[in-house]
Scaffold this active site. Structure first.
Site, short mmCIF file in Angstrom:
data_model
loop_
_atom_site.label_atom_id
_atom_site.label_comp_id
_atom_site.label_asym_id
_atom_site.label_seq_id
_atom_site.Cartn_x
_atom_site.Cartn_y
_atom_site.Cartn_z
N ASN A 9 29.30 0.11 -5.95
CA ASN A 9 28.64 1.24 -5.27
C ASN A 9 29.51 2.47 -5.46
O ASN A 9 30.58 2.57 -4.86
CB ASN A 9 28.48 0.89 -3.78
CG ASN A 9 27.90 2.04 -2.97
OD1 ASN A 9 27.45 3.05 -3.52
ND2 ASN A 9 27.92 1.90 -1.65
N TRP A 10 29.04 3.39 -6.31
CA TRP A 10 29.86 4.56 -6.63
C TRP A 10 29.74 5.66 -5.57
O TRP A 10 30.40 6.67 -5.65
CB TRP A 10 29.48 5.11 -8.02
CG TRP A 10 29.78 4.14 -9.14
CD1 TRP A 10 30.42 2.93 -9.02
CD2 TRP A 10 29.47 4.29 -10.53
NE1 TRP A 10 30.52 2.33 -10.25
CE2 TRP A 10 29.94 3.13 -11.20
CE3 TRP A 10 28.82 5.28 -11.29
CZ2 TRP A 10 29.80 2.95 -12.58
CZ3 TRP A 10 28.68 5.10 -12.66
CH2 TRP A 10 29.16 3.96 -13.30
N LYS A 11 28.84 5.48 -4.62
CA LYS A 11 28.64 6.45 -3.52
C LYS A 11 28.47 7.87 -4.09
O LYS A 11 27.90 8.02 -5.16
CB LYS A 11 29.79 6.33 -2.52
CG LYS A 11 29.99 4.89 -2.05
CD LYS A 11 30.92 4.75 -0.89
CE LYS A 11 31.03 3.27 -0.52
NZ LYS A 11 31.87 3.02 0.64
N HIS A 95 22.85 0.59 3.74
CA HIS A 95 24.32 0.65 3.68
C HIS A 95 24.84 1.21 4.99
O HIS A 95 24.21 2.06 5.60
CB HIS A 95 24.78 1.51 2.50
CG HIS A 95 26.25 1.44 2.29
ND1 HIS A 95 27.14 2.20 3.02
CD2 HIS A 95 27.00 0.66 1.46
CE1 HIS A 95 28.38 1.88 2.64
NE2 HIS A 95 28.32 0.96 1.69
N GLU A 97 26.96 3.32 5.69
CA GLU A 97 27.05 4.79 5.74
C GLU A 97 25.69 5.42 6.00
O GLU A 97 25.58 6.45 6.66
CB GLU A 97 27.70 5.32 4.44
CG GLU A 97 29.18 5.01 4.43
CD GLU A 97 29.78 4.76 3.04
OE1 GLU A 97 29.17 5.17 2.04
OE2 GLU A 97 30.86 4.14 2.99
N GLU A 167 28.77 -6.61 4.97
CA GLU A 167 29.85 -5.63 4.89
C GLU A 167 30.27 -5.23 6.30
O GLU A 167 29.65 -4.33 6.89
CB GLU A 167 29.38 -4.38 4.15
CG GLU A 167 28.93 -4.64 2.73
CD GLU A 167 28.98 -3.36 1.91
OE1 GLU A 167 29.76 -3.31 0.97
OE2 GLU A 167 28.26 -2.40 2.23
N GLY A 173 36.10 0.83 3.02
CA GLY A 173 36.92 1.99 2.69
C GLY A 173 38.20 2.10 3.52
O GLY A 173 38.86 3.13 3.54
N SER A 213 36.42 -3.29 1.10
CA SER A 213 37.78 -3.30 0.53
C SER A 213 38.03 -4.51 -0.38
O SER A 213 39.11 -5.10 -0.36
CB SER A 213 38.82 -3.22 1.64
OG SER A 213 38.68 -2.00 2.36
N GLY A 235 35.30 1.50 -3.52
CA GLY A 235 36.43 2.19 -4.16
C GLY A 235 36.88 1.57 -5.49
O GLY A 235 37.08 2.29 -6.48
#
Ligand code: PGA
Length: 257
Positions: A9-11, A95, A97, A167, A173, A213, A235
């Site tokens: 996931n490159w966000k 997600h 976020e 998650e 993160g 992570s 990440g």
């Protein structure tokens, strides 16, 4: 036997040019790894460039979000049908976020899972508890409620085609990964919930990724757990070498297993 599925996931990172270059590096470094499923989720703007680079490769492309309607007056939104038309095959839904920074509700995730299938995309449904919820002993309840809400009304064959990404919000993160035991415990709870609520083949076939992570140094320990069928990597998916190392860990386990 469930195939391992590793997704990146490159966000909101990497411009279209940078994303195309990362895709190019990944295509070369992952060419031989055909025993696991691989996907990357670039920003929507970079999807066409990434798809062009990944043509004739073993790497699939995912969107990071969709709106549940097909089209209409929804400024700033993208539909499943639009994503599918670019060649995307998967989409992240719910997600943390999206849930916590953009106020996405359980009802929204249900609408979006339905919309994904209608538009020809396979959902990667993200679920997981916050630190407060874990400390209050609510991790299992919160997470299974998120699964139940998002997958409500899905016929069994579609349910089996969902990928669930467990998650824990406190691990995303932060560098604080769930221990392999904590991950396995939650994955087993999710699979058990599926076993009780769907025909048996759904809980046997559905893939449950761990996310939060995941790094090259902890991937093997997490992925070797019985109910961990892959990883959703944030990440560490932004560098070709670390994402490749995680996939190599999955490939090595597959060979060993
Ligand atoms: P992280 O992100 O690997 O950077 O913790 C995971 C995710 O948000 O899917």
């Amino acid at each position: 036997m469930r195939r391992m599925f590793i997704a990146g996931n490159w966000k909101m990172n990497r411009s279209p040019t940078e994303a195309a270059s990362l895709a190019d590096q990944l295509k070369r470094s992952l060419l031989d790894h055909t025993s696991v499923d691989i996907a990357v989720a670039p920003t929507a703007l970079a999807i066409p460039a990434v798809i062009a680079k990944l043509k004739h490769s073993n790497i699939h492309v995912a969107g990071q979000n969709i709106h549940h309607q097909t089209s209409g007056a929804y400024t700033g939104e993208i539909s499943a049908e639009m994503l599918r038309s670019t060649g995307c095959e998967y989409v992240l839904i719910g997600h943390s976020e999206r849930r916590h920074k953009f106020g996405e509700s359980k009802e929204n995730t249900q609408q979006k899972v339905q919309a994904a299938f209608r538009g020809g995309l396979l959902p990667i449904l993200c679920v997981g508890e916050t630190l407060e919820q874990r400390q209050a002993g609510q991790a299992a309840m919160v997470t299974t409620q998120q699964v139940a809400a998002a997958m409500a009304f899905l016929p069994a064959d579609q349910a089996a085609a969902v990928t669930i990404a467990y998650e824990p919000v406190w691990a995303i993160g932060t560098g604080h990964t769930a221990s392999p035991t904590q991950a396995q415990e939650m994955h087993a709870i999710i699979r058990d919930w599926l076993r009780k609520n769907y025909p048996l083949f759904v809980s046997k076939q559905i893939r449950i990724q761990y996310g939060g992570s995941v790094k090259p140094h902890n991937a093997a320990a997490l992925l070797s757990q019985a109910d961990v069928d892959g990883a959703l990597v944030g990440g560490a998916s932004l560098q070709a070498d670390s994402f490749t190392a995680i996939i190599e860990a999955a490939v090595a386990l597959k060979k060993a297993g």
